[in-house]
Design an enzyme around this catalytic site. Structure first.
Site, PDB file in Angstrom:
ATOM      1  N   LYS A  38      -7.718  -2.602   8.045  1.00  0.00           N
ATOM      2  CA  LYS A  38      -6.817  -3.072   8.710  1.00  0.00           C
ATOM      3  C   LYS A  38      -5.523  -2.441   8.282  1.00  0.00           C
ATOM      4  CE  LYS A  38      -5.404  -7.827   9.632  1.00  0.00           C
ATOM      5  NZ  LYS A  38      -5.916  -9.220   9.707  1.00  0.00           N
ATOM      6  N   SER A 112      -6.184 -11.662  13.921  1.00  0.00           N
ATOM      7  CA  SER A 112      -5.392 -10.309  13.803  1.00  0.00           C
ATOM      8  C   SER A 112      -5.968  -9.263  13.556  1.00  0.00           C
ATOM      9  CB  SER A 112      -4.274 -10.648  12.839  1.00  0.00           C
ATOM     10  OG  SER A 112      -4.675 -10.810  11.651  1.00  0.00           O
ATOM     11  N   SER A 136      -8.948 -14.673  11.261  1.00  0.00           N
ATOM     12  CA  SER A 136      -8.849 -13.093  11.579  1.00  0.00           C
ATOM     13  C   SER A 136     -10.037 -12.365  11.331  1.00  0.00           C
ATOM     14  CB  SER A 136      -7.540 -12.618  11.172  1.00  0.00           C
ATOM     15  OG  SER A 136      -6.412 -13.476  11.296  1.00  0.00           O
TER      16      SER A 136
END
Length: 569
Positions: A38, A112, A136
């Site tokens: 990420k 996310s 997330s």
């Protein structure tokens, strides 16, 4: 497996896909595997944007987790998209594009860690790193039919990770199988003095017992999604088939803890995480992320302490829950939303996706999301197993058994799951409790039930004996007690309860049982045998046979009814 592309682009999953992977070590436990991270996790020499192009920091060294995974032999493919500054659970809050669901691009991917989940589900990477503050690392897994392992806080170093709310952040792992997720966890774990919230944790070293108890919230909302509601009912049945007994737990205090994350002064930590950048260039942050960060400016230090104290009070309130259950079962996400729906109502629908995730890090729990079903509409449904801090490996062992029991494919690839394998670091389950059948004064609500509950015993199930027993009312006993005896002819099924009694308490419990009662073996209605109270034969001479009542509670009720009728009016 086909992906509908009319409303989204799979390319949005990547912010930076390297022309050549960053190579890992020649040998190691992850050699030959490819991973993505990420884009709030540092990779040396590559911009870290946190999905905000103006943020763009250029790290000189790898984050701690990237360094460990490269040293373990994995190669790094690139950096993935996310809800900006990890503020969101849906995958639509990024200037780099909306990440589609791997099964139907009209729907959100979850966030996310949207891009990391997508590339794993689609088979573009073997595993990926996300981060998890409010869910997330779990919501995108549940919405994309993959595993999302959220470690105990501090187990993986967050050095080199852009914080969202630093005291609650975890680096999380996405994989298509539990076994691989655990391999990554063990390769990356370890204390790191550079991370102020890192800690050395002793992980539980044995699995949950064969007969375990799983908590289920007493109130559940699927926001009108009947398919998700049915899928969760099916999940409970499957977990019961693996040896579990459902125990209803009050969800209100957990929901209150979850609300504190965004609806109290705790949100100030979101602002504090990027305060320098936000104060200087807040206009470069997109909505609704800007509004979330802006809201953190308005709280005082006293407000923060007040919210922290309230959170600690909730933690104390819910701690007794763990005395009656081994783990907690919740839907990973209660429904699916289209990306169009999310754009139209971005705050409320995002909050709904986190209905069963937000409290976990705040209360210092471990969790793993595993696939549970593909619904009739083709969309995935996932469940999350939650346990106390340090229960990571035990959750993974049960999660692996559950995942393989579903028969689901790996992510959106259509490939079958690999064979399950032992979870490293877990030994055999020690005998921690003994099931004991009770038929009389120790039943729930009866006079001696407290002798069980005060020893930490918990009710496993209510059932009956096989139809081969007689029940007698023993004369002169106070409080009244029955005697159970197996009968070779003319028996009946007698109502009983099976209680799980901690092994350490067995001795003191048996010391309270007077003769002619003793511990023997009792056959249950399903043909299984458990330890239970039986009676010496000599004591039944002249005792009233009450078997026709079907159980001691019914017999006592009949006596009470007869007594009330005998009272003159």
């Amino acid at each position: 497996m086909m992906v509908h592309e009319e409303n989204g682009s799979a390319a949005a999953a990547w912010i930076a896909r390297f022309p050549r992977p960053v190579p890992g070590a020649d040998a190691g436990p992850l050699a030959g595997l490819r991973f993505a991270v990420k884009d709030n996790i540092d990779v040396a020499g590559v911009p870290t944007t946190a999905a905000c192009p103006a943020f763009d920091r250029r790290p000189a060294e790898h984050s701690a987790v990237v360094r460990k995974l490269l040293d373990a032999g994995a190669s790094l493919l690139g950096k993935t998209n996310l809800d900006q500054f990890a503020c969101g659970l849906n995958g639509t809050r990024s200037p780099y594009g909306e990440v589609p669901n791997a099964f139907d691009a009209r729907y959100v991917s979850g966030g996310s860690s949207s891009g990391s989940a997508y590339v794993v589900a689609a088979g573009e990477a073997d595993f990926a790193l996300g981060t998890d503050t409010a869910g997330s690392g779990r919501v995108p897994a549940g919405l994309n039919n993959i595993v999302g392992l959220k470690p105990s806080r501090g187990l993986l170093s967050a050095f080199g990770v852009v914080p969202a709310a630093q005291s609650a952040d975890c680096v999380s792992i996405f994989a298509r199988s539990v076994g691989l997720a655990v391999d990554v966890l063990l390769a990356a774990a370890g204390p790191d003095a550079r991370d102020p919230y890192s800690r050395a944790l002793a992980l539980r070293s044995h699995p949950f017992p064969p007969a375990f108890r799983f908590g289920v919230p007493d109130t559940l909302s699927f926001f009108g999604d009947a398919a998700a509601e049915q899928a969760f009912r099916d999940a409970q049945l499957r977990l019961a088939e693996l040896g579990g007994t459902a125990v209803e737990i009050p969800y209100a205090p957990l929901a209150e803890a979850a609300a504190l994350l965004y609806e109290s002064a705790l949100v100030a930590e979101r602002y504090a995480a990027v305060r320098g950048f936000f104060d200087a260039r807040g206009s470069q942050v997109i909505e609704p992320v800007r509004g979330i960060l802006e809201s953190g400016r308005g709280y005082s230090a006293a407000d923060v302490f007040e919210a922290q104290t309230r959170l600690r009070a909730i933690a104390q309130q819910v701690e007794p829950m763990w005395r009656g259950i081994d783990l907690l079962l919740v839907p990973t996400a209660p429904t699916h939303y289209t990306r169009e729906q999310m754009r139209a109502d971005p705050v409320v629908l995002n909050r709904n996706l986190g209905a069963y995730t937000n409290f976990v890090n705040l209360l210092d729990y471990a969790a793993i999301s595993v696939p549970s079903a593909l619904r009739a509409d083709g969309l995935p449904f996932g469940i999350t197993l939650i346990g106390p801090c340090g229960s990571d490996l035990a959750l993974a062992e049960l999660g692996q058994r559950y995942h393989h029991a579903t028969g689901l494919p790996q992510g959106a690839t259509g490939l079958p799951l690999p064979e399950p394998r032992p979870i490293p670091g877990l030994g055999a389950s020690p005998v921690q409790a003994m099931p004991i059948a009770v038929v009389g004064a120790h039943l729930s609500g009866m006079p001696l039930n407290g002798q069980l509950t005060e020893r930490g015993a918990t009710l496993l199930r209510a059932t009956t004996t096989s139809p081969h027993y007689r029940l007698h009312a023993l004369p002169g006993t106070v409080p009244p007690k029955p005697g159970l005896q197996r009968s070779t002819a003319g028996g009946a099924a007698i109502a009983l309860e099976v209680w799980s009694v901690p092994v350490a308490e067995i001795g003191s419990f048996l010391a309270l049982i007077p003769p002619p009662l003793g511990l023997g073996s009792v056959e249950l209605a399903d043909g299984s045998w458990v330890h239970g109270f039986i009676c010496e034969g000599h004591a039944l001479a002249g005792a009233e046979d009450v078997s026709h009542h079907g159980g001691w509670r019914a017999y006592i009720a009949s006596r009470a009814a007869a007594s009330s009728q005998a009272i003159p009016t």
